[in-house]
Scaffold this active site. Structure first.
Site, PDB file in Angstrom:
ATOM      1  N   CYS A   2       0.851  -1.125   0.069  1.00 21.38           N
ATOM      2  CA  CYS A   2       0.121  -0.098  -0.055  1.00 21.38           C
ATOM      3  C   CYS A   2       0.942   1.138  -0.080  1.00 21.38           C
ATOM      4  O   CYS A   2       1.905   1.218   0.282  1.00 21.38           O
ATOM      5  CB  CYS A   2      -1.015   0.084   1.208  1.00 21.38           C
ATOM      6  N   ARG A  27       2.849   0.399  -6.558  1.00 23.03           N
ATOM      7  CA  ARG A  27       2.938  -0.756  -5.705  1.00 23.03           C
ATOM      8  C   ARG A  27       1.611  -1.617  -5.775  1.00 23.03           C
ATOM      9  O   ARG A  27       1.588  -2.886  -5.233  1.00 23.03           O
ATOM     10  CB  ARG A  27       2.677   0.170  -4.368  1.00 23.03           C
ATOM     11  N   TRP A  74      -4.089  -2.096  -1.140  1.00 24.51           N
ATOM     12  CA  TRP A  74      -4.225  -3.412  -1.682  1.00 24.51           C
ATOM     13  C   TRP A  74      -4.964  -4.200  -0.557  1.00 24.51           C
ATOM     14  O   TRP A  74      -4.275  -4.510   0.210  1.00 24.51           O
ATOM     15  CB  TRP A  74      -2.874  -4.020  -2.063  1.00 24.51           C
ATOM     16  N   ASN A  98      -0.228   0.843   6.394  1.00 24.62           N
ATOM     17  CA  ASN A  98       0.465  -0.432   5.806  1.00 24.62           C
ATOM     18  C   ASN A  98       0.730  -1.215   6.767  1.00 24.62           C
ATOM     19  O   ASN A  98       1.307  -1.158   7.404  1.00 24.62           O
ATOM     20  CB  ASN A  98       1.388   0.233   4.964  1.00 24.62           C
ATOM     21  N   GLY A  99       0.782  -2.575   5.979  1.00 21.14           N
ATOM     22  CA  GLY A  99       1.118  -3.699   6.795  1.00 21.14           C
ATOM     23  C   GLY A  99       0.077  -4.535   7.497  1.00 21.14           C
ATOM     24  O   GLY A  99      -1.174  -4.586   7.207  1.00 21.14           O
ATOM     25  N   GLU A 477      18.811 -21.965  -1.685  1.00 22.35           N
ATOM     26  CA  GLU A 477      18.471 -20.396  -1.646  1.00 22.35           C
ATOM     27  C   GLU A 477      19.489 -19.871  -0.948  1.00 22.35           C
ATOM     28  O   GLU A 477      20.220 -18.859  -1.582  1.00 22.35           O
ATOM     29  CB  GLU A 477      17.095 -20.185  -1.081  1.00 22.35           C
ATOM     30  N   LYS A 481      22.273 -17.175  -2.919  1.00 23.49           N
ATOM     31  CA  LYS A 481      22.535 -15.992  -2.514  1.00 23.49           C
ATOM     32  C   LYS A 481      23.896 -15.678  -2.074  1.00 23.49           C
ATOM     33  O   LYS A 481      24.516 -14.679  -2.472  1.00 23.49           O
ATOM     34  CB  LYS A 481      21.673 -15.455  -1.338  1.00 23.49           C
ATOM     35  N   GLU A 484      25.941 -15.573  -5.690  1.00 26.19           N
ATOM     36  CA  GLU A 484      25.715 -14.495  -6.477  1.00 26.19           C
ATOM     37  C   GLU A 484      26.075 -13.124  -6.167  1.00 26.19           C
ATOM     38  O   GLU A 484      26.360 -12.188  -7.027  1.00 26.19           O
ATOM     39  CB  GLU A 484      24.042 -14.514  -7.146  1.00 26.19           C
ATOM     40  N   HIS A 500      26.454 -39.301   0.712  1.00 23.39           N
ATOM     41  CA  HIS A 500      26.655 -40.190  -0.895  1.00 23.39           C
ATOM     42  C   HIS A 500      27.405 -39.203  -1.564  1.00 23.39           C
ATOM     43  O   HIS A 500      27.472 -39.489  -2.890  1.00 23.39           O
ATOM     44  CB  HIS A 500      25.373 -40.191  -1.541  1.00 23.39           C
ATOM     45  N   LYS A 600      18.162  -8.504 -13.537  1.00 18.68           N
ATOM     46  CA  LYS A 600      16.836  -8.611 -12.600  1.00 18.68           C
ATOM     47  C   LYS A 600      16.022  -9.571 -13.337  1.00 18.68           C
ATOM     48  O   LYS A 600      15.370 -10.507 -12.656  1.00 18.68           O
ATOM     49  CB  LYS A 600      16.435  -7.348 -12.496  1.00 18.68           C
TER      50      LYS A 600
END
Length: 605
Positions: A2, A27, A74, A98-99, A477, A481, A484, A500, A600
């Site tokens: 929002c 947004r 939203w 917001n939130g 993940e 991170k 990269e 293994h 991106k």
């Protein structure tokens, strides 16, 4: 996410607020509203849909006043109706938010018992009603705000105006961004610098836990303990990469700190009274025999976690493959299957090609996306939006946890549709999900141990990440991170697979990072870590207090995390592994936001 705009000034506020809200349209939102002080009284204009609808309302019934607040919403808690649109108001106070207010149900019960009358379905209205009660008890606006903030739990940004106080706005931030703008004879509040760019270049950003009293003469800042603090003013560019960073050094750091509010936004958009709630779908979930899932990069890891949830909870078989392999393998598909695609941009070339192949084979397509106007959105039968807002840093952070959150709720909805999840179990699991924003904010506010660990990891040449079940993809993940943005070689493995082959890599120079929350798979992972420790591995444990105590004898370092239900653990544990990669990259001096060789959105093969 929002958007919030506020102004205390000398010019008509409504136009300034509407213009500021227009700059926050990126947004995403489905209703909007403005409140101003007119002759000391609060007046509002609200509308469903796009800002043009609000503009039409304002044209038909103009809104006077030079102090006001505006909001693009939203829908999260409550449908996108005019009555649920912000600002929420009583005769004494108006609020935009917001939130997520985590304890809104408890507050609502207490406030209704005290005689307050609610008129919306939102968690935000509890803030307005709480302030109204405190004001009725004789507190000043500043006293009431201070008392109210102490009662609120969750992640939020707030802006408040008060009847009878025509030159006052109070703002607060916890887990959601808020900035103060300084003008010549006007002052402003905004969700980010972009909203305030046409009005002022002089900005001060609230830090987490701060609240601020804004008048025409300036702004007084207070920290989470309500002690006066100074927040430095900064000159922002009207264009360029610096807009939106706030006090953070990098976009990635800022976006890490947006995890709580993004996850909260998703949950309260997709949960209704403890029940997973999806938009109307052009197919019956109960009839889905099998799911074919495809994505790239971190989105694929989100999909692997979803595979674990869907098979474990909904008992639906899931075939998951990276899009760049899937599209060329041309696997046989059945029309009774559902195609599930995950992408932040909705423009990823390989994932889009996978989508088109699935469609050509007769599958219905459901995509999890952050850009509802994207190519994938247009070509899907249905879309579940992640509403993470723009993510500028190349390494995905908040978009990843938003994908996980959407997929977790989808798994619950699928399990209910299949008749294999009881109402009691669903309530327990949704409760666990709703605990994530506050616990994420706790992790972000106490990252000193992660920063300290980063000093050791920055010296490593190779790092192994281990996990089991839903946390195996989080190990992947974490390794991605670290690779990269810090350029350190790292690999993620299913913990049971270590013996293994990967165990041959272990010696005293190789950190072994275990994603190891307590739960059904903990003892198995602990056994694998014992094997690594016996061969000189430097064991780093990410776990809660129960797990950390059991691994104390072999762990060289422990990152202690809040206890959470194993179902929700993958979402929560994604945050500290991303934070570790960020701190390591900063220590190594790499380009955190734009790491070499990466883009991106990958729109070519």
């Amino acid at each position: 996410m929002c958007g919030i705009v506020g102004v205390v000034g000398v010019s008509p506020a409504a136009k300034l607020l509407l213009d500021g809200l227009a700059r926050l349209e990126y947004r995403g939102y489905d209703s909007a509203g403005i409140a101003t002080l007119v002759n000391g009284h609060i007046e509002r204009r609200r509308a469903e849909g796009k800002l043009r609808n609000l503009a039409a309302v304002l044209e038909a019934t103009p809104l006077a006043g030079v102090t006001g607040i505006g909001h693009t919403r939203w829908a999260t808690h409550g449908a996108p109706t005019e009555s649920n649109a912000h600002p929420h108001a009583t005769a004494r106070v108006a609020v935009v938010h917001n939130g997520i207010i985590e304890n809104h149900l408890l507050l609502r019960t207490e406030l209704e018992a005290a005689g307050q009358t609610f008129v919306s379905e939102t968690d935000t209205e509890t803030v307005a009603q709480l302030l109204d009660l405190l004001l009725a008890q004789g507190l000043t606006p500043v006293e009431a705000a201070k008392a109210a903030f102490a009662k609120l739990e969750g992640a939020y940004a707030l802006a408040l105006i008060f009847a009878g106080h025509p030159e006052l706005i109070i703002g607060a931030q916890r887990g959601a961004p808020l900035a103060v703008g300084f003008g010549g004879d006007e002052m402003y509040l905004g969700s980010d610098a972009l909203a305030l760019a046409p009005l002022t270049r002089e900005i001060a950003y609230l830090e987490d836990g701060d609240w601020v009293v804004v008048t025409r003469d300036g702004a007084a800042f207070f920290d989470s303990a309500s002690l006066p603090v100074i927040r430095a003013k900064k000159l922002t560019a009207f264009t360029g990469a610096s807009i939106g960073k706030g006090n953070f050094r990098h976009f990635m750091e800022k976006e890490l700190h947006e995890h709580p509010v993004v996850i909260g936004d998703v949950l309260h958009r997709m949960l209704d009274g403890g029940v997973a709630s999806l938009p109307d779908l052009p197919f019956d979930l109960a009839s889905v025999k099998r799911i074919t899932l495809s994505a790239c990069g971190s989105a694929f890891y989100a999909g692997l976690t979803a595979k674990f949830w869907l098979e474990n909870l909904a008992r639906v078989p899931v075939e998951a493959d990276v899009a760049s392999e899937f599209r060329y393998r041309a696997p046989p598909l059945d029309k009774g299957e559902l195609g599930l695609l995950v992408s932040q941009s909705g423009e990823t070339a390989d994932t889009l090609a996978a989508l088109r192949y699935m469609k050509s084979e007769g599958l219905k397509i459901l995509s999890v996306l952050n850009v509802p106007e994207s190519s994938m959105a247009r070509e899907s039968n249905a879309v579940l939006e992640t509403i993470a807002g723009p993510e500028i840093g190349v390494a995905s952070t908040k978009a990843f946890t938003a994908q996980l959150t959407v997929l977790a709720v989808f798994a619950l909805a699928m399990a209910r549709a299949k008749g294999v999840l009881s109402a009691e179990a669903e309530s327990r699991l949704t409760t666990a999900l709703l605990e994530i924003p506050a616990k994420a904010a706790e992790i972000l506010a106490n990252d000193a141990p992660i920063h300290q660990l980063a000093t050791r990891i920055a010296e490593a040449r190779d790092v192994l990440y281990l996990g089991r079940g839903g946390c195996f993809p989080i190990a992947l993940e974490g390794a991605l991170k670290l690779k990269e943005i810090s350029y350190i070689h790292a690999e993620g493995y299913a913990a049971g697979e270590m013996k293994h082959g990967p165990i041959a890599l272990i010696d005293k120079s190789v950190p072994v990072i275990a994603i190891c929350p307590s739960g059904p798979l903990f003892e198995k992972t602990a056994s694998n870590l014992q094997e690594a420790a016996a061969r000189g591995g430097q064991i780093v444990v990410f776990s809660d207090a129960k797990g950390a105590e059991k691994l104390r004898s072999i762990a060289t370092e422990t990152i202690l995390l809040p206890e959470i239900d194993p179902f929700a653990a993958p979402i929560l544990y994604a945050i500290p592994v991303q934070m570790l990669a960020y701190h390591v990259a900063v220590l190594k001096g790499t380009d955190v936001d734009q790491p070499r060789n990466l883009a991106k959105s990958v729109t070519v093969e």
